[in-house]
Design a protein around this motif. Structure first.
Motif, PDB file in Angstrom:
ATOM      1  N   ARG A  54      38.944  43.033  51.338  1.00 39.15           N
ATOM      2  CA  ARG A  54      39.673  42.196  51.133  1.00 39.15           C
ATOM      3  C   ARG A  54      38.069  41.574  50.313  1.00 39.15           C
ATOM      4  O   ARG A  54      38.594  40.735  49.359  1.00 39.15           O
ATOM      5  CB  ARG A  54      40.913  41.599  51.749  1.00 39.15           C
ATOM      6  CG  ARG A  54      42.270  41.976  52.439  1.00 39.15           C
ATOM      7  CD  ARG A  54      43.339  41.232  53.134  1.00 39.15           C
ATOM      8  NE  ARG A  54      43.064  39.793  51.838  1.00 39.15           N
ATOM      9  CZ  ARG A  54      44.635  39.574  51.397  1.00 39.15           C
ATOM     10  NH1 ARG A  54      45.368  40.985  50.905  1.00 39.15           N
ATOM     11  NH2 ARG A  54      44.954  38.675  51.041  1.00 39.15           N
ATOM     12  N   ALA A  58      37.489  40.086  46.610  1.00 40.70           N
ATOM     13  CA  ALA A  58      37.757  39.222  46.000  1.00 40.70           C
ATOM     14  C   ALA A  58      39.270  38.842  46.615  1.00 40.70           C
ATOM     15  O   ALA A  58      39.635  37.501  46.004  1.00 40.70           O
ATOM     16  CB  ALA A  58      36.796  38.835  45.269  1.00 40.70           C
ATOM     17  N   LEU A  59      39.797  39.526  47.341  1.00 42.79           N
ATOM     18  CA  LEU A  59      41.296  38.379  48.098  1.00 42.79           C
ATOM     19  C   LEU A  59      40.960  37.512  48.821  1.00 42.79           C
ATOM     20  O   LEU A  59      41.927  36.779  49.175  1.00 42.79           O
ATOM     21  CB  LEU A  59      41.810  39.772  48.466  1.00 42.79           C
ATOM     22  CG  LEU A  59      42.693  41.062  46.902  1.00 42.79           C
ATOM     23  CD1 LEU A  59      43.533  41.755  47.664  1.00 42.79           C
ATOM     24  CD2 LEU A  59      43.039  40.446  45.709  1.00 42.79           C
ATOM     25  N   GLU A  75      33.653  37.617  43.467  1.00 44.41           N
ATOM     26  CA  GLU A  75      34.973  37.372  42.164  1.00 44.41           C
ATOM     27  C   GLU A  75      34.703  37.850  40.605  1.00 44.41           C
ATOM     28  O   GLU A  75      35.356  37.726  40.296  1.00 44.41           O
ATOM     29  CB  GLU A  75      34.392  35.994  42.353  1.00 44.41           C
ATOM     30  CG  GLU A  75      34.830  34.850  41.057  1.00 44.41           C
ATOM     31  CD  GLU A  75      36.725  35.269  41.728  1.00 44.41           C
ATOM     32  OE1 GLU A  75      37.465  35.915  42.879  1.00 44.41           O
ATOM     33  OE2 GLU A  75      37.466  34.929  41.052  1.00 44.41           O
ATOM     34  N   ARG A  78      36.030  41.547  40.567  1.00 45.32           N
ATOM     35  CA  ARG A  78      37.075  41.371  40.373  1.00 45.32           C
ATOM     36  C   ARG A  78      37.873  41.367  38.615  1.00 45.32           C
ATOM     37  O   ARG A  78      37.924  41.917  38.462  1.00 45.32           O
ATOM     38  CB  ARG A  78      37.643  40.404  41.074  1.00 45.32           C
ATOM     39  CG  ARG A  78      39.135  40.591  41.136  1.00 45.32           C
ATOM     40  CD  ARG A  78      39.723  39.257  42.641  1.00 45.32           C
ATOM     41  NE  ARG A  78      39.973  37.555  41.459  1.00 45.32           N
ATOM     42  CZ  ARG A  78      40.615  37.644  40.622  1.00 45.32           C
ATOM     43  NH1 ARG A  78      41.118  38.237  40.330  1.00 45.32           N
ATOM     44  NH2 ARG A  78      39.797  36.296  40.369  1.00 45.32           N
ATOM     45  N   TYR A  85      42.234  49.195  43.942  1.00 45.09           N
ATOM     46  CA  TYR A  85      42.822  48.911  45.424  1.00 45.09           C
ATOM     47  C   TYR A  85      44.545  49.627  45.330  1.00 45.09           C
ATOM     48  O   TYR A  85      45.282  49.533  44.556  1.00 45.09           O
ATOM     49  CB  TYR A  85      43.064  47.742  45.555  1.00 45.09           C
ATOM     50  CG  TYR A  85      42.755  46.932  46.751  1.00 45.09           C
ATOM     51  CD1 TYR A  85      41.860  46.284  47.465  1.00 45.09           C
ATOM     52  CD2 TYR A  85      43.808  47.587  48.210  1.00 45.09           C
ATOM     53  CE1 TYR A  85      41.423  45.470  48.780  1.00 45.09           C
ATOM     54  CE2 TYR A  85      43.594  46.465  49.128  1.00 45.09           C
ATOM     55  CZ  TYR A  85      42.507  45.773  49.352  1.00 45.09           C
ATOM     56  OH  TYR A  85      42.851  45.705  50.246  1.00 45.09           O
TER      57      TYR A  85
END
Lengths: 261, 297
Positions: A54, A58-59, A75, A78, A85
């Protein structure tokens, strides 16, 4: 940093602030993934393997260290839509057909209608679901749904595929079949794949690099470069090389004291 | 037949109970009449008599049906001011009142549903609205509608707003609430994984709303619409009570002024039929929409 490094982590750590005080989910993770690698993350629950994946997506945001994906911050990667994903559950929208689900990222990313249709057809074929585009998710088996979710992640041609225990909920026969298909897909698409699992045979069978992790706090216990060839029939799992790698993975898991408590 | 039979059994039971209650409740008046006239009556005279009083405490079902028939079909086909003879619906019949009430209900329902969706989206996307709106929405529903409706109508009338709109506003006042509650729940129904998935696509908030939250909220939306449209009808009828002119509410109040119990019951039946029709219409749309979305409603 070499040009080929797709993912580079240096001293990555992540501490969650909870009401019971800080929880260290990841500490001191150093890892380098090169283009075209198939990297498996294996370890018991709570070892931070999903959390690390994750972070790559960038979760989650690491609280320590540096992490680059495709040479930029996670980030930024992303926002550049650098990866597809695949989650533990297929998570297809029940109100969209299989084709409609695969079209979802394409609609969001603004592909033209013609290109959407063309890509949907292409990835459906890639995951062996040709002709199922008009079916609704509930009309498909669990394995087929998961394949559709892989197709959805492939549709927009990101170079990196991040997979979080995608086959965890499937039975072993289906899983073997999908593992074989995943390897074929990887060979055809030349993608870099990061794959979270807690099955030792699955990790050894699929990977060029196996990252063994241990819990409390989550950290890397061992990184194994697989000596197996890239083309792997299912019966490679009976070969001495395979068994030797599996043995080393098991040792790594044990060394992490993962089963003591 | 398998689906109709249970319904008929229930209707039959209700009718039987209704007849029994009509006899019980209307007997006293017959006895008083007989007492005044100095004659003694037995059950054989009383029971039929309770079925044909002019102003019964509880009218018998067939009296209500006859009144309903008289005020709709007969009035429109034979009445001097009916549809056949005058070209417009009779103001003595129930159809014109039903139409007035339905149009205010529909307008109010559209306003209420729209306002409800607006508030729900605000609550889900805006932290300040999330913290502040719901208590007020709940408070708005704790005020008895009978108390606030005449005031709203008087205030609106004094600023020159009359006709359909004041009634529709009362209807909207009642119907927005179930829509807010249902839609907030519905818009929040996508799980963390589905929201994460959109994040991995770097989707905008608007895309998240249109492609995920709105479609996911549809089952909740229709459930709340069914409650909302019934509330809207109640709101309209309550709003009509203090008003002159046309409308089922006006008609109900007039009926109670003059002790026209049969007429009140006939009006109530019309209101019930309307409510069933409106909820049924929402259900019809629901089945179509969810069917097209691949869901089995």
């Amino acid at each position: 940093m070499s040009v080929d490094a797709v993912i580079e982590a240096k001293g990555v750590g992540l501490t969650f602030q909870t009401s019971d005080g800080p929880v260290r989910a990841l500490t001191e993770v150093d890892l380098r993934v090169e283009k075209g690698d198939f990297v498996s993350f294996i370890g018991p629950s709570g070892c931070g393997k999903t959390t690390f994946l994750r972070c790559l997506a960038a979760l989650e945001t690491p609280t320590a260290g540096s992490l680059t994906v495709n040479g930029m911050s996670a980030e930024a990667a992303r926002q550049a839509r650098a990866y597809g994903y695949v989650f533990q559950a297929a998570g297809l929208y029940p109100w969209r057909t299989i084709g409609g689900n695969i079209r979802l990222p394409l609609e969001i990313m603004g592909f033209s209608k013609a290109e959407q249709a063309e890509r949907v057809e292409r990835v459906l074929e890639l995951v062996d679901l040709k002709g199922f585009g008009r079916k609704y998710p509930w009309q498909l088996s669990g394995g087929m749904q998961q394949r559709a979710s892989i197709a959805r992640a492939l549709a927009f041609d990101a170079d990196i595929l991040l997979m979080d225990e995608p086959f965890g909920a499937l039975d072993e026969i289906v899983r073997d079949h999908l593992n074989e298909q995943l390897l074929a897909l990887w060979a055809r698409t030349q993608k870099t794949i990061c794959f979270v699992t807690h099955s030792i045979p699955e990790a050894v069978y699929l990977s060029t690099k196996i990252v063994v992790m241990s819990p409390r706090p989550g950290r890397i216990a061992d990184v194994i470069e697989s000596p197996l060839p890239r083309t792997r029939p299912l019966d490679i799992r009976d070969s001495p090389e395979f068994i030797a790698v599996a043995h080393r993975v098991r040792d790594g898991l044990r060394a992490g004291h993962s089963y003591d408590d | 037949m398998k689906r109709v039979a249970p319904v008929l059994v229930v209707v039959g039971c209700i009718l039987a109970l209704w007849y029994v209650m009509a006899v019980v409740m209307n007997t006293q008046w017959e006895r008083d009449q007989a007492g005044r006239a100095g004659v003694s009556v037995g059950w054989a005279q009383i029971v039929p008599a309770t079925m044909r009083q002019e102003r019964p405490v509880l009218p018998a079902p067939h009296q209500v049906v006859a009144e309903l028939w008289q005020l709709t079909w007969v009035e429109e086909t034979e009445g001097r001011r009916g549809l056949v003879n005058s070209g417009s619906l009779s103001n003595r019949g129930l159809l014109i009142h039903a139409w007035v009430t339905v149009s205010a209900t529909m307008l109010g329902f559209a306003m209420g549903a729209g306002f409800g969706i607006f508030l729900a989206v605000g609550i889900v996307y805006n932290r300040a609205m999330d913290a502040s709106v719901m208590p007020w929405a709940i408070a708005s529903q704790t005020i008895p509608i009978v108390a606030i409706a005449p005031m709203i109508i008087v205030v609106l009338n004094s600023v020159g707003v009359a006709g359909l709109l004041p009634k529709a506003i009362i209807a909207a006042y009642l119907s927005f609430f179930p829509v807010v509650v249902g839609m907030v729940k519905g818009l929040r129904s996508p799980d963390a994984m589905q929201l994460d998935l959109l994040r991995t696509y770097n989707a905008s908030a608007g895309q998240g709303l249109w492609k995920l939250r709105f479609p996911a909220s549809m089952p909740y939306f229709f459930a709340s619409l069914k409650v909302g449209i019934a509330a809207s009808l109640v709101g309209t009828i309550v709003a009509e009570l203090p008003l002159g002119g046309a409308g089922l509410g006006t008609r109900l109040l007039a009926g109670s002024y003059y002790g026209q119990t049969i007429q009140i019951w006939a009006t109530l039946i019309v209101a019930a039929i309307l409510a069933a029709g409106l909820v049924g219409a929402v259900g019809f749309v629901q089945v179509r929409v969810l069917g097209r979305m691949g869901m089995r409603a």
